[in-house]
Enzyme design. Structure first.
Site, mmCIF file in Angstrom:
data_model
loop_
_atom_site.group_PDB
_atom_site.id
_atom_site.type_symbol
_atom_site.label_atom_id
_atom_site.label_comp_id
_atom_site.label_asym_id
_atom_site.label_seq_id
_atom_site.Cartn_x
_atom_site.Cartn_y
_atom_site.Cartn_z
ATOM 1 C CG HIS A 56 60.997 8.814 42.198
ATOM 2 N ND1 HIS A 56 60.487 9.144 40.952
ATOM 3 C CD2 HIS A 56 62.184 8.197 41.965
ATOM 4 C CE1 HIS A 56 61.335 8.744 40.017
ATOM 5 N NE2 HIS A 56 62.371 8.161 40.610
ATOM 6 C CD GLU A 58 56.488 12.490 43.440
ATOM 7 O OE1 GLU A 58 56.367 13.439 42.652
ATOM 8 O OE2 GLU A 58 57.564 11.856 43.568
ATOM 9 C CB CYS A 86 57.997 10.077 37.141
ATOM 10 S SG CYS A 86 58.137 8.798 38.415
ATOM 11 C CB CYS A 89 55.483 9.233 41.434
ATOM 12 S SG CYS A 89 57.217 9.115 41.949
#
Length: 164
Positions: A56, A58, A86, A89
């Site tokens: 992801h 992040e 999410c 993250c």
């Protein structure tokens, strides 16, 4: 540049990264980690491009910052991200000791275009998380079974360990 102007600039940068990443076989998510001394590290979502469900934006920004800075914690840093992080993250930001997270679009905006993380949020908010993902402790017994605390006791004996 005022703090507000700087924050807006980094948030704009995260959105620009996300948009460009879409055109580079990536997901529509971008992030920027900014350290207390002003160093900035970009990250974009590469989940489908690399077949890595943890890639992801992040997380990739956190990985890059930590790698380039040569440390595993980012205390004093701010994470700017194009979309509400999410749970994975958020947990990564917590583990990295990031001080704050600032995002643009929220989880509902993401869900409206097919990125629905509701089941993951519900896992942590639900009083019956086994409905989503059963997690069980298995007691080891029998001859040859190692003591389950062996890795921790070994860790505690190391004089040169790096606590985190």
């Amino acid at each position: 540049m005022t703090v507000t102007a700087a924050a807006q600039a980094y948030l704009v940068r995260s959105i620009e990264l996300a948009t460009a990443n879409v055109m580079n076989s990536g997901g529509p998510f971008g992030a920027v980690i900014v350290t207390a001394d002003g160093q900035a590290f970009d990250g974009v979502n590469r989940v489908t491009a690399t077949n890595d469900p943890t890639a992801h934006a992040e997380v990739t920004a956190i990985r890059r910052a930590c790698t380039e800075l040569g440390r595993f914690e980012l205390s004093g840093a701010t994470l700017y991200t194009s979309c509400e992080p999410c749970p994975m993250c958020l947990a990564s930001a917590l583990w990295a000791r990031v001080d704050r997270v600032i995002f643009a679009a929220d989880r509902h905006d993401a869900a409206s275009v097919g990125f629905d993380d509701a089941v993951f949020y519900e896992y942590f908010e639900n009083d019956q998380p086994d409905a989503v993902l059963p997690v069980r402790k298995l007691e080891l017994d029998g001859p040859g079974a190692p003591p389950v605390l062996q890795p921790f006791t070994t860790w505690n004996t190391l004089q040169n360990r790096i606590d985190y």
